[in-house]
Scaffold this active site. Structure first.
Site, mmCIF file in Angstrom:
data_model
loop_
_atom_site.group_PDB
_atom_site.id
_atom_site.type_symbol
_atom_site.label_atom_id
_atom_site.label_comp_id
_atom_site.label_asym_id
_atom_site.label_seq_id
_atom_site.Cartn_x
_atom_site.Cartn_y
_atom_site.Cartn_z
ATOM 1 N N GLY A 224 -0.056 19.858 4.395
ATOM 2 C CA GLY A 224 0.733 20.471 5.847
ATOM 3 C C GLY A 224 0.337 19.463 7.255
ATOM 4 N N ARG A 225 0.123 20.035 8.269
ATOM 5 C CA ARG A 225 0.042 18.885 9.648
ATOM 6 C C ARG A 225 -1.266 18.492 9.002
ATOM 7 N NH1 ARG A 225 1.895 24.224 12.514
ATOM 8 N NH2 ARG A 225 -0.314 24.912 11.087
ATOM 9 N N ARG B 207 -10.791 25.185 3.010
ATOM 10 C CA ARG B 207 -11.146 26.934 3.603
ATOM 11 C C ARG B 207 -12.666 27.144 2.334
ATOM 12 N NH1 ARG B 207 -11.170 27.039 7.751
ATOM 13 N NH2 ARG B 207 -10.790 28.565 9.502
ATOM 14 N N GLU C 273 -20.278 31.616 4.901
ATOM 15 C CA GLU C 273 -20.975 30.525 5.848
ATOM 16 C C GLU C 273 -21.689 31.911 6.809
ATOM 17 O OE1 GLU C 273 -17.776 28.448 8.086
ATOM 18 O OE2 GLU C 273 -17.560 27.972 6.054
ATOM 19 N N HIS D 79 -19.407 22.798 8.927
ATOM 20 C CA HIS D 79 -18.518 23.137 9.421
ATOM 21 C C HIS D 79 -17.681 22.390 10.338
ATOM 22 C CE1 HIS D 79 -14.853 26.889 8.920
ATOM 23 N NE2 HIS D 79 -14.591 25.357 9.460
HETATM 24 P P1 NDP Z 1 -0.781 23.841 7.877
HETATM 25 O O1 NDP Z 1 -0.565 25.015 7.864
HETATM 26 O O2 NDP Z 1 0.036 22.881 8.500
HETATM 27 O O3 NDP Z 1 -0.707 23.026 6.453
HETATM 28 C C1 NDP Z 1 -1.849 24.132 5.391
HETATM 29 C C2 NDP Z 1 -0.442 23.783 3.482
HETATM 30 O O4 NDP Z 1 -1.204 23.912 2.707
HETATM 31 C C3 NDP Z 1 1.155 23.562 3.957
HETATM 32 O O5 NDP Z 1 1.342 22.434 3.625
HETATM 33 C C4 NDP Z 1 1.175 24.500 2.897
HETATM 34 O O6 NDP Z 1 2.004 23.957 2.119
HETATM 35 C C5 NDP Z 1 0.078 24.543 1.284
HETATM 36 N N1 NDP Z 1 -0.146 25.959 1.599
HETATM 37 C C6 NDP Z 1 -0.618 27.337 1.413
HETATM 38 N N2 NDP Z 1 -0.621 27.795 1.287
HETATM 39 C C7 NDP Z 1 -1.229 27.386 0.071
HETATM 40 C C8 NDP Z 1 -0.969 27.701 -1.468
HETATM 41 N N3 NDP Z 1 -1.478 29.339 -1.923
HETATM 42 N N4 NDP Z 1 -0.741 26.960 -3.098
HETATM 43 C C9 NDP Z 1 -0.630 25.205 -2.465
HETATM 44 N N5 NDP Z 1 -0.317 25.136 -1.150
HETATM 45 C C10 NDP Z 1 -0.272 26.093 -0.026
HETATM 46 O O7 NDP Z 1 -1.637 23.753 8.716
HETATM 47 P P2 NDP Z 1 -2.747 23.436 8.430
HETATM 48 O O8 NDP Z 1 -3.170 21.501 8.211
HETATM 49 O O9 NDP Z 1 -2.990 22.853 10.048
HETATM 50 O O10 NDP Z 1 -4.549 23.258 8.909
HETATM 51 C C11 NDP Z 1 -4.927 24.205 7.020
HETATM 52 C C12 NDP Z 1 -6.233 24.260 6.646
HETATM 53 O O11 NDP Z 1 -7.327 23.611 7.277
HETATM 54 C C13 NDP Z 1 -6.429 25.867 7.722
HETATM 55 O O12 NDP Z 1 -6.027 26.828 7.421
HETATM 56 C C14 NDP Z 1 -7.916 25.392 8.152
HETATM 57 O O13 NDP Z 1 -7.804 26.605 6.977
HETATM 58 C C15 NDP Z 1 -7.835 24.167 7.799
HETATM 59 N N6 NDP Z 1 -9.091 23.984 8.613
HETATM 60 C C16 NDP Z 1 -9.820 24.026 8.406
HETATM 61 C C17 NDP Z 1 -10.920 22.857 9.753
HETATM 62 C C18 NDP Z 1 -12.495 22.474 9.133
HETATM 63 O O14 NDP Z 1 -13.195 22.646 10.601
HETATM 64 N N7 NDP Z 1 -13.061 22.232 8.324
HETATM 65 C C19 NDP Z 1 -10.866 22.398 10.883
HETATM 66 C C20 NDP Z 1 -8.406 23.141 10.854
HETATM 67 C C21 NDP Z 1 -8.582 23.512 9.785
HETATM 68 P P3 NDP Z 1 3.490 25.240 1.201
HETATM 69 O O15 NDP Z 1 3.535 26.883 2.209
HETATM 70 O O16 NDP Z 1 4.358 24.720 1.017
HETATM 71 O O17 NDP Z 1 2.736 26.097 0.402
#
Ligand code: NDP
Length: 322
Positions: A153-154, A232, A261, A279
């Protein structure tokens, strides 16, 4: 007019966000996001919540005048967005403003894991360098690795762009292939794990990814395998990961997130082949301030213009009540 709008802010919250909420709204505080702490006065008054996750159906139901939940963070797996949607409550998150910071952290964690930099620094600081000579050569390297990204994703894309500059081939798994991306797509996580030796998880938490990284996936990654989790903790079977690290099923792991956590499983703490962070993916003053601004801007936009700036997909169609 906005002075009257009551916003519930449970627990410890970002100072900059609290300052802006206090200047614009009337802030209501409870120790933690728990429906049993909601008083009759809160029940009547609260129309918005600003929180670091942790908003369940019971808390939503305890607040009949609730209109919007502004989550501080892009991941909102601990907000019951499905229930909010059914109740006509908008949920917002903080995408984009943290993407580059989290990708930077992921790269740092990957290098720390592979090249053992935190251990090498400890070697210098504790006098081992002067006493015992050079730090041992790292068994692992980034050179020659193939990287798989679980969750393109992003943030996944920002990590991939960085790794491209490192000269490493990249593949990924999502539920849907992303159009126009030059990276190899795998329709299953197992297929991805078989094709790479370095797996970076940046997928969201929640039911669809619960313990997706299990013994079978780690075994597919192989004995030279490196697993990095910046997404996560719930997406990983931590007991299986600890066993895989101890038994040589994979070589090393770098983790910024954990299932419970701030509790870190003792087996992961004790393992010599883990690099662990508390985290801190987005945790710089710069980025947390940008997240705070987007969180509060969502509340201001909702109550002044009746629209959210960054609604989560589940509540995209929720309309303002008046
Ligand atoms: P996005 O929604 O842009 O990206 C998430 C990606 O995961 C999508 O491309 C989605 O594609 C894929 N995805 C979702 N569900 C599934 C699944 N069941 N199987 C396979 N692929 C899946 O989110 P961001 O990139 O902005 O953020 C991602 C995550 O990073 C957040 O949700 C958060 O949990 C985590 N994070 C952690 C941080 C930290 O401090 N460690 C800070 C910020 C974020 P598709 O829908 O096609 O499956």
């Amino acid at each position: 007019q906005q002075q009257a709008v009551a916003i519930l802010v449970p627990g410890q919250f970002n100072d900059h966000a609290v300052g802006r909420i206090d200047r614009t709204f009337s802030r209501v505080w409870i120790e933690r996001p728990d429906a049993s702490l909601v008083t009759d006065e809160m029940r009547r008054a609260v129309r918005g919540i600003a929180a670091f996750g942790g908003i369940n159906a019971a808390l939503i139901d305890a607040l009949p005048n609730l209109e919007v939940i502004a989550n501080f963070g892009v991941g909102y797996d601990s907000v019951d967005a499905g229930h909010a949607a059914r109740r006509g409550v908008m949920v917002t998150n903080t995408p984009d403003v943290l993407t580059e910071e989290v990708a930077d952290t992921a790269i740092g964690l990957l290098i720390n894991t592979v090249r053992e930099l935190p251990r090498a620094e400890t070697w210098l600081r504790d006098g081992s360098w002067a006493r015992n000579g050079n730090y041992p050569l790292s068994r692992l390297t980034l050179r020659g690795r193939r990287v798989g990204i679980f969750g393109m994703g992003r943030i996944g894309l920002a990590i991939a762009r960085r790794l491209e500059a490192f000269g490493l081939p990249i593949a990924y798994h999502n539920r849907r292939q992303v159009e126009g991306l030059p990276y190899e797509y795998h329709g299953t996580l197992k297929g991805l794990a078989e094709a790479v030796d370095t797996l970076i998880s940046v997928a969201p938490g929640g039911a669809s990814t619960e313990r997706a990284v299990n013994a079978e996936i780690l075994s597919a990654l192989g004995p030279n395998g490196v697993f990095v989790n910046i997404g996560r903790g719930s997406t990983v079977d931590e007991a299986a990961l600890a066993a895989a690290l101890a038994g040589g099923t994979i070589a090393a792991a770098g983790l910024d997130v954990f299932a419970d956590e701030p509790n870190v499983p003792p087996a992961l703490l004790a393992a010599p082949n883990t690099s662990l962070l508390p985290h801190v993916g987005s945790a710089s003053e710069h980025t947390r301030r940008a997240m705070a601004d987007l969180c509060v801007d969502n509340l201001i936009s909702w109550f002044s213009e009746r629209r959210a700036l960054t609604p989560v997909p589940e509540t995209e169609k929720v309309k303002a009540r008046s």
